[in-house]
Design an enzyme around this catalytic site. Sequence first.
Site, PDB file in Angstrom:
ATOM      1  CG  HIS A 101      -0.340  -0.064   2.527  1.00 31.21           C
ATOM      2  ND1 HIS A 101       0.182  -1.237   3.048  1.00 31.21           N
ATOM      3  CD2 HIS A 101      -0.137   0.887   3.473  1.00 31.21           C
ATOM      4  CE1 HIS A 101       0.670  -1.009   4.262  1.00 31.21           C
ATOM      5  NE2 HIS A 101       0.494   0.282   4.538  1.00 31.21           N
ATOM      6  CG  HIS A 103       1.017   5.341   4.384  1.00 30.46           C
ATOM      7  ND1 HIS A 103       0.124   5.313   5.424  1.00 30.46           N
ATOM      8  CD2 HIS A 103       1.726   4.193   4.449  1.00 30.46           C
ATOM      9  CE1 HIS A 103       0.291   4.188   6.105  1.00 30.46           C
ATOM     10  NE2 HIS A 103       1.251   3.490   5.519  1.00 30.46           N
TER      11      HIS A 103
END
Length: 136
Positions: A101, A103
């Site tokens: 992922h 941020h």
Amino acid sequence: MRDENCIFCKIANGEIPSRTLYEDDDFRVILDLNPVTKGHALILPKDHYKNLYELDDSIAVKALPLAKKMAAVMTDQLGCDGFNLIQNNNEVAGQTVFHFHIHLIPRYNDDKQQLVMKPCGMTAEDLDAVREQIVD
């Protein structure tokens, strides 16, 4: 390629509700439940990749343009003063959920966050040695 035990797989694929900002066939972008600044969000691939090392090239090539698009929209809508993109790999680097992922962290002049890296003080010789180790 989903991991039935992965919370980010469940969120990315709509099995767990989220505050979704964007979705397409490959990604879901959600607001982080524990934001470090107003608007802190996560780009989640819908397929499971533990980290950058496992990320499929066909997804990798789409991730940065999506981050750019989201940063532009968020900067415009939130009026932030800057932006951080952070992507951690493995526990020592700060990864806590083992599903790739990114941020998206809007930055504000008064946000009191200190996401600044400190130089480690390498000499020119140290840098040459590291370069040789990587290139040769």
